[in-house]
Scaffold this active site. Structure first.
Site, mmCIF file in Angstrom:
data_model
loop_
_atom_site.group_PDB
_atom_site.id
_atom_site.type_symbol
_atom_site.label_atom_id
_atom_site.label_comp_id
_atom_site.label_asym_id
_atom_site.label_seq_id
_atom_site.Cartn_x
_atom_site.Cartn_y
_atom_site.Cartn_z
ATOM 1 N N CYS A 171 0.837 -1.207 0.000
ATOM 2 C CA CYS A 171 0.000 0.000 0.000
ATOM 3 C C CYS A 171 0.873 1.259 0.000
ATOM 4 C CB CYS A 171 -0.933 -0.035 1.209
ATOM 5 S SG CYS A 171 -2.136 1.302 1.267
ATOM 6 N N CYS A 172 1.899 1.298 0.879
ATOM 7 C CA CYS A 172 2.804 2.453 0.909
ATOM 8 C C CYS A 172 3.550 2.586 -0.419
ATOM 9 C CB CYS A 172 3.826 2.314 2.041
ATOM 10 S SG CYS A 172 3.208 2.763 3.664
ATOM 11 N N CYS A 254 -1.123 8.189 7.668
ATOM 12 C CA CYS A 254 -2.485 7.927 7.207
ATOM 13 C C CYS A 254 -3.327 7.443 8.398
ATOM 14 C CB CYS A 254 -2.469 6.836 6.149
ATOM 15 S SG CYS A 254 -1.575 7.285 4.651
ATOM 16 N N CYS A 257 -3.310 3.765 9.675
ATOM 17 C CA CYS A 257 -2.023 3.240 10.164
ATOM 18 C C CYS A 257 -1.418 4.118 11.248
ATOM 19 C CB CYS A 257 -1.045 3.116 8.995
ATOM 20 S SG CYS A 257 -1.682 2.115 7.652
ATOM 21 N N CYS A 280 7.561 3.929 6.026
ATOM 22 C CA CYS A 280 6.772 3.734 4.807
ATOM 23 C C CYS A 280 7.655 3.296 3.642
ATOM 24 C CB CYS A 280 6.018 5.000 4.440
ATOM 25 S SG CYS A 280 7.083 6.410 4.113
HETATM 26 FE FE1 SF4 Z 1 -1.423 2.721 2.969
HETATM 27 FE FE2 SF4 Z 1 -1.101 2.939 5.604
HETATM 28 FE FE3 SF4 Z 1 0.958 3.295 3.940
HETATM 29 FE FE4 SF4 Z 1 -0.997 5.091 4.097
HETATM 30 S S1 SF4 Z 1 0.473 4.536 5.701
HETATM 31 S S2 SF4 Z 1 -0.073 4.373 2.247
HETATM 32 S S3 SF4 Z 1 -2.804 3.744 4.383
HETATM 33 S S4 SF4 Z 1 -0.172 1.397 4.327
#
Ligand code: SF4
Length: 285
Positions: A171-172, A254, A257, A280
């Site tokens: 996701c990151c 975010c 998280c 991240c």
């Molecule tokens: Fe995705 Fe969490 Fe990374 Fe944001 S911090 S990009 S929601 S995994």
């Protein structure tokens, strides 16, 4: 083809795409532009800018010397070096944390036209997004919001649900790292607001160094600062900051998280809580 092989092979196809002399910062003759590396999408591989830059040995040595020389310099002096040396191809990424806000405050004083951007994942807190407006009102600086190709709804539909729950690294990567790569296109250097005392990963951050992941010069003006020094500056100058810091969130990312921390917990303990993940990926090599 392995990533290393691809980089080696792309380096042999190197072409000179340097801009016109009038557009060149002093550093340019030491850099060469190379073709994008195949396999650059790997999670743990290089995320080269477009076009990526390959530093010569002499350039790396020069960066190391600059870094050593700037070890005892103030963050303002380090930022001034970055602007003098790399503008207009110098940029800054901010997540609107307290450290980033101090750098924005400093840049507003002597280089307000420095392009500054935020990696707008679609999962940021409303309080964070509102800070962008406060920066605009206070400094007249418009922070550019850089978004991924997909909206949150599209991304989650594509992956059968929220990826942060199952694979936060992916996701990151998709919603931050790939976006930074695009945002830094055409740039030679970027500033980050990391402090060495924030984590083990950040302990080794150079003041000025080569960012292998993004193939950019990375400048960390606050590497030697402490949290106390950051907050002293914020208080002294009434620098805007995220109100979540007053509600138990020393580090804000975010919303899925990030959690608040208890007294005595590490300042980054609230990030990716429950996962082994602590970064991240923007600041790891
Ligand atoms: Fe995705 Fe969490 Fe990374 Fe944001 S911090 S990009 S929601 S995994």
């Amino acid at each position: 083809m392995g990533l290393r092989t691809a980089i080696r092979q792309s380096a042999t196809r190197r072409t000179d795409m340097n801009p016109a002399p009038s557009d060149r910062p002093a550093v340019l003759p030491l850099l060469q532009v190379v073709s994008p590396a195949a396999g650059a999408e790997q999670l743990d591989g290089a995320l080269a800018a477009d076009p990526p830059l390959e530093p010569s040995e002499s350039f790396l040595a020069e960066l190391a010397a600059d870094s050593e020389r700037l070890e005892a310099a103030t963050p303002q002096a380090i930022l001034k070096y970055a602007v003098d040396r790399f503008a207009p191809r110098f940029t800054m990424a901010t997540a609107f944390g307290p450290e980033g806000m101090t750098l924005i405050h400093m840049l507003a004083e002597f280089a307000p036209r420095t392009p500054i951007f935020n990696l707008d994942t679609g999962y940021q807190f409303p309080e964070t997004l509102e800070l962008r407006e406060r920066v605009k009102r206070r400094y007249g600086i418009e922070i550019e919001m850089k978004q991924p190709d997909t909206t949150v709804a599209e991304y989650e539909a594509l992956h059968g649900g929220p990826v942060y729950k199952t694979d936060p690294n992916r996701c990151c990567f998709d919603r931050k790292l790939r976006v930074l790569r695009t945002a830094a296109r055409g740039m030679y250097a970027w500033a980050s607001a990391i402090r060495r005392d924030q984590s083990d990963d950040r302990k080794r951050a150079a003041i000025v160094g080569w960012d292998h992941k993004f193939q950019l010069v990375k400048i960390s003006p606050l590497a030697n600062w402490t949290k106390k020094e950051v907050w002293n500056l914020i208080t002294q100058h009434d620098i805007p900051y995220n109100p979540l810091h007053d509600r138990g969130y020393p580090s804000v990312g975010c919303w899925p998280c990030t959690r608040s921390v208890q007294i005595g917990e590490d300042e980054r303990a609230g990030r990716w809580s429950g996962f082994a993940k602590t970064e991240c990926g923007l600041h790891t090599s």
